[in-house]
Design a protein around this motif. Structure first.
Motif, PDB file in Angstrom:
ATOM      1  N   GLU A   1       5.220   4.235  -9.185  1.00 27.78           N
ATOM      2  CA  GLU A   1       4.074   4.665  -8.357  1.00 27.78           C
ATOM      3  C   GLU A   1       4.553   5.472  -7.151  1.00 27.78           C
ATOM      4  OE1 GLU A   1       1.307   1.583  -7.281  1.00 27.78           O
ATOM      5  OE2 GLU A   1       0.333   2.891  -5.807  1.00 27.78           O
TER       6      GLU A   1
ATOM      7  N   TYR B   1      -7.127   8.550  -0.173  1.00 27.01           N
ATOM      8  CA  TYR B   1      -6.515   7.940  -1.353  1.00 27.01           C
ATOM      9  C   TYR B   1      -7.100   8.538  -2.637  1.00 27.01           C
ATOM     10  CZ  TYR B   1      -4.257   4.314   1.516  1.00 27.01           C
ATOM     11  OH  TYR B   1      -3.473   3.639   2.404  1.00 27.01           O
TER      12      TYR B   1
ATOM     13  N   LYS C   1      -2.688  14.169  -7.742  1.00 26.12           N
ATOM     14  CA  LYS C   1      -1.590  13.726  -8.615  1.00 26.12           C
ATOM     15  C   LYS C   1      -1.954  13.971 -10.082  1.00 26.12           C
ATOM     16  CE  LYS C   1       1.055   9.580  -9.684  1.00 26.12           C
ATOM     17  NZ  LYS C   1       1.079   8.126  -9.540  1.00 26.12           N
TER      18      LYS C   1
ATOM     19  N   ASP D   1       0.875  -1.178   0.000  1.00 25.50           N
ATOM     20  CA  ASP D   1       0.000   0.000   0.000  1.00 25.50           C
ATOM     21  C   ASP D   1       0.916   1.235   0.000  1.00 25.50           C
ATOM     22  OD1 ASP D   1      -1.673   2.084   0.512  1.00 25.50           O
ATOM     23  OD2 ASP D   1      -2.701   1.155   2.211  1.00 25.50           O
TER      24      ASP D   1
ATOM     25  N   GLY E   1       5.816   8.947  -8.185  1.00 28.45           N
ATOM     26  CA  GLY E   1       4.696   9.847  -8.472  1.00 28.45           C
ATOM     27  C   GLY E   1       4.078  10.392  -7.198  1.00 28.45           C
ATOM     28  N   LEU E   2       3.924   9.513  -6.218  1.00 28.38           N
ATOM     29  CA  LEU E   2       3.345   9.951  -4.930  1.00 28.38           C
ATOM     30  C   LEU E   2       4.253  10.944  -4.229  1.00 28.38           C
ATOM     31  CD1 LEU E   2       1.942   6.686  -3.335  1.00 28.38           C
ATOM     32  CD2 LEU E   2       0.739   8.863  -3.512  1.00 28.38           C
TER      33      LEU E   2
ATOM     34  N   MET F   1       2.919  19.396  -2.621  1.00 35.51           N
ATOM     35  CA  MET F   1       1.979  19.857  -1.586  1.00 35.51           C
ATOM     36  C   MET F   1       2.722  20.522  -0.425  1.00 35.51           C
ATOM     37  SD  MET F   1      -0.520  16.612  -1.757  1.00 35.51           S
ATOM     38  CE  MET F   1      -1.559  17.006  -0.389  1.00 35.51           C
ATOM     39  N   ALA F   2       3.951  20.077  -0.197  1.00 36.52           N
ATOM     40  CA  ALA F   2       4.725  20.650   0.918  1.00 36.52           C
ATOM     41  C   ALA F   2       5.149  22.093   0.656  1.00 36.52           C
ATOM     42  CB  ALA F   2       5.953  19.793   1.189  1.00 36.52           C
TER      43      ALA F   2
ATOM     44  N   TYR G   1      -1.000  17.951   6.265  1.00 34.85           N
ATOM     45  CA  TYR G   1      -0.554  19.213   6.865  1.00 34.85           C
ATOM     46  C   TYR G   1      -0.612  19.210   8.397  1.00 34.85           C
ATOM     47  CZ  TYR G   1      -0.669  20.864   2.128  1.00 34.85           C
ATOM     48  OH  TYR G   1      -0.429  20.993   0.789  1.00 34.85           O
TER      49      TYR G   1
ATOM     50  N   VAL H   1      -0.788  24.168  -6.328  1.00 32.59           N
ATOM     51  CA  VAL H   1      -1.369  23.243  -5.334  1.00 32.59           C
ATOM     52  C   VAL H   1      -2.666  23.824  -4.785  1.00 32.59           C
ATOM     53  CG1 VAL H   1      -1.007  22.181  -3.071  1.00 32.59           C
ATOM     54  CG2 VAL H   1       0.854  22.237  -4.703  1.00 32.59           C
TER      55      VAL H   1
ATOM     56  N   LEU I   1       2.674   8.011   3.455  1.00 32.26           N
ATOM     57  CA  LEU I   1       2.092   8.843   4.510  1.00 32.26           C
ATOM     58  C   LEU I   1       2.534   8.412   5.903  1.00 32.26           C
ATOM     59  CD1 LEU I   1      -1.513   9.041   3.028  1.00 32.26           C
ATOM     60  CD2 LEU I   1       0.118  10.929   3.175  1.00 32.26           C
ATOM     61  N   GLY I   2       3.458   7.436   5.958  1.00 32.06           N
ATOM     62  CA  GLY I   2       4.017   7.021   7.251  1.00 32.06           C
ATOM     63  C   GLY I   2       3.070   6.213   8.112  1.00 32.06           C
ATOM     64  N   GLU I   3       2.169   5.451   7.488  1.00 31.85           N
ATOM     65  CA  GLU I   3       1.186   4.697   8.278  1.00 31.85           C
ATOM     66  C   GLU I   3       1.481   3.196   8.339  1.00 31.85           C
ATOM     67  OE1 GLU I   3      -1.514   5.394  10.079  1.00 31.85           O
ATOM     68  OE2 GLU I   3      -1.843   7.520   9.692  1.00 31.85           O
TER      69      GLU I   3
ATOM     70  N   LYS J   1       0.462   4.324  -0.733  1.00 33.79           N
ATOM     71  CA  LYS J   1      -0.033   5.597  -0.157  1.00 33.79           C
ATOM     72  C   LYS J   1       0.181   5.582   1.358  1.00 33.79           C
ATOM     73  CE  LYS J   1      -3.346   6.845  -3.737  1.00 33.79           C
ATOM     74  NZ  LYS J   1      -3.541   5.623  -4.528  1.00 33.79           N
ATOM     75  N   SER J   2      -0.160   4.441   1.980  1.00 40.33           N
ATOM     76  CA  SER J   2       0.088   4.344   3.431  1.00 40.33           C
ATOM     77  C   SER J   2       1.574   4.442   3.726  1.00 40.33           C
ATOM     78  CB  SER J   2      -0.438   3.015   3.983  1.00 40.33           C
ATOM     79  OG  SER J   2      -1.815   3.092   4.180  1.00 40.33           O
TER      80      SER J   2
ATOM     81  N   PHE K   1       4.971  17.281 -13.776  1.00 35.61           N
ATOM     82  CA  PHE K   1       5.726  16.252 -14.501  1.00 35.61           C
ATOM     83  C   PHE K   1       6.136  16.670 -15.917  1.00 35.61           C
ATOM     84  CE2 PHE K   1       3.298  13.874 -11.336  1.00 35.61           C
ATOM     85  CZ  PHE K   1       4.320  13.196 -10.719  1.00 35.61           C
TER      86      PHE K   1
ATOM     87  N   VAL L   1       6.497  12.975  -5.547  1.00 32.98           N
ATOM     88  CA  VAL L   1       6.506  14.278  -6.226  1.00 32.98           C
ATOM     89  C   VAL L   1       5.242  15.055  -5.867  1.00 32.98           C
ATOM     90  CG1 VAL L   1       6.390  15.413  -8.475  1.00 32.98           C
ATOM     91  CG2 VAL L   1       8.003  13.566  -8.109  1.00 32.98           C
ATOM     92  N   THR L   2       4.113  14.350  -5.815  1.00 27.71           N
ATOM     93  CA  THR L   2       2.857  15.020  -5.456  1.00 27.71           C
ATOM     94  C   THR L   2       2.932  15.560  -4.022  1.00 27.71           C
ATOM     95  OG1 THR L   2       1.689  13.471  -6.878  1.00 27.71           O
ATOM     96  CG2 THR L   2       0.348  14.717  -5.329  1.00 27.71           C
ATOM     97  N   LEU L   3       3.436  14.730  -3.105  1.00 22.92           N
ATOM     98  CA  LEU L   3       3.533  15.175  -1.709  1.00 22.92           C
ATOM     99  C   LEU L   3       4.555  16.302  -1.553  1.00 22.92           C
ATOM    100  CD1 LEU L   3       3.265  11.736   0.133  1.00 22.92           C
ATOM    101  CD2 LEU L   3       1.583  13.574   0.165  1.00 22.92           C
TER     102      LEU L   3
END
Lengths: 197, 183
Positions: free
Chosen positions: A41, B162, B169, A11, A44-45, A52-53, B138, B118, A17-19, A13-14, B177, A47-49
């Motif tokens: 995968e 999710y 994304k 998983d 991609g996650l 967001m940061a 956040y 974003v 996200l550190g889960e 995503k988990s 990208f 880069v998205t995170l």
């Protein structure tokens, strides 16, 4: 999908996200080292995170603070009665007094009655303590009121100054963002040959 | 002597006894996080500030009802969530009129543009999805804490989060990208 684990793949995503617990995390890391599909995968996650940061926390336009309103605060005798031990002692004292006044007199008339013993020094010390406590309470209330007033005035001045600074920085931020957007759009148009939108 | 910072639970105990200054210190520790969470959720600075104040006022009034001071943050965010969604429900007809569209940012992105991208991408998320991202990414809450704040099962928390990540994304992909990524 080229991942050989298919539905049993980690998983991600988990994971990102550190889960995941330590064991699941270790399994995922050993799998991703040899799986291009999962590497994609996860990348991609990330880069998205990361994108967001970049969203920064904003400062509050003005601070939130509460002041103690003396009008609605309980008085000294109400505060005393809010204490369970004092309330219980008060009730017991009241019960003893009521009992003393309403119980039937059963003492024979010829039995000599003891003289009431009045301890004046005890009464004097109690009165002194009570007066001291009240004076201290009143002084504390006066000081609190003065401090609260002074703090409120200072905060008002600070709020005004902060609002002015914030307004100026917001204007600068907007101007900079507009300028950058125009520049990027212009460079993109020059590079691609497209018309400026 | 070991210096020990005053813990939230100590401030909560004092505030429960009517110590307003202790409560103000507690507010100063949490106001920025609550304000930013609400700002991203309701997308309006004045509304976010009003709801933040209302949140802390309600928290003060109900502090005695907090069973476990260790759960203060989740409890506080629960109050903020209720206040925010109360406002969002009142505003619903107005906001449904405008169809949010992500802005197009050309070329290689600078951090300031990326953060604008974003912000823009957030608008494609539903309120529930956006809130899940805010609490997790956040504010750093765990799935079970989010379930407590939102009063929903952990499975629903994960599903919202999710879906939101997939949407973000996909929305950010053309800018992040294809056109060169982070500066």
């Amino acid at each position: 999908m080229s991942c050989k684990l298919e539905d049993r793949r980690p998983d991600w995503k988990s994971y990102a996200l550190g889960e995941l617990d330590a064991r699941a995390r270790q399994e995922a890391e050993s799998h991703v080292a040899a799986c291009a599909d999962c590497q994609d995968e996860l990348a991609g996650l990330r880069v998205t995170l990361d994108a967001m940061a970049t969203l920064r926390e904003e400062e509050l336009p003005r601070r939130i603070a509460f002041v103690s309103d003396k009008v609605f605060e309980p008085r000294w005798y109400q505060k005393l009665f809010l204490r369970p031990s004092f309330a219980a002692a008060g009730l017991i004292a009241a019960a003893i007094l009521v009992h003393a006044f309403v119980r039937p007199v059963s003492t024979p008339a010829n039995v000599p009655q003891p003289m009431a013993q009045v301890d004046t020094s005890a009464i004097e010390s109690r009165v002194t303590a009570e007066v001291t406590a009240r004076l201290q309470s009143e002084m504390a209330a006066t000081i609190n009121t003065a401090v609260t007033k002074a703090v409120a005035e200072t905060e008002k001045r600070d709020d005004h100054r902060t609002a002015l600074l914030l307004s100026a920085s917001e204007r600068r931020y907007t101007d900079a963002a507009d300028f950058l957007n125009k520049q990027v759009t212009r460079i993109y148009a020059l590079n691609t040959g497209a018309g400026v939108r | 002597m070991i210096f020990r910072e005053v813990e939230d639970r100590d401030l909560i105990a004092k505030a429960r006894q009517g110590d307003v200054e202790a409560y103000n210190l507690l507010v100063s520790r949490w106001e920025k996080r609550i304000f930013n969470y609400l700002l991203r959720l309701v997308s309006n600075r004045e509304d976010a500030l009003d709801i933040s104040q209302e949140t802390f006022l309600k928290a003060y009034q109900n502090l005695r009802k907090l069973d476990d001071p260790a759960r203060f943050s989740a409890w506080l965010f629960r109050i903020a969530h209720n206040e925010a969604f109360s406002l969002l429900r009142r505003r619903k007809p107005e906001s449904e009129l405008s169809e949010p569209r992500p802005r197009d940012f050309g070329g290689r992105l600078l951090p300031i543009e990326l953060s604008l991208a974003v912000e823009s991408a957030f608008k494609v998320l539903s309120e529930d999805q956006r809130e899940a991202v805010l609490l997790k990414v956040y504010q750093g809450f765990k799935f079970d804490e989010m379930a407590e704040i939102l009063e929903i099962p952990v499975s629903t928390v994960k599903s919202r989060l999710y879906t939101a990540l997939d949407l973000l994304k996909a929305t950010l992909a053309p800018t992040v990208f294809r056109k060169g990524g982070l500066a």
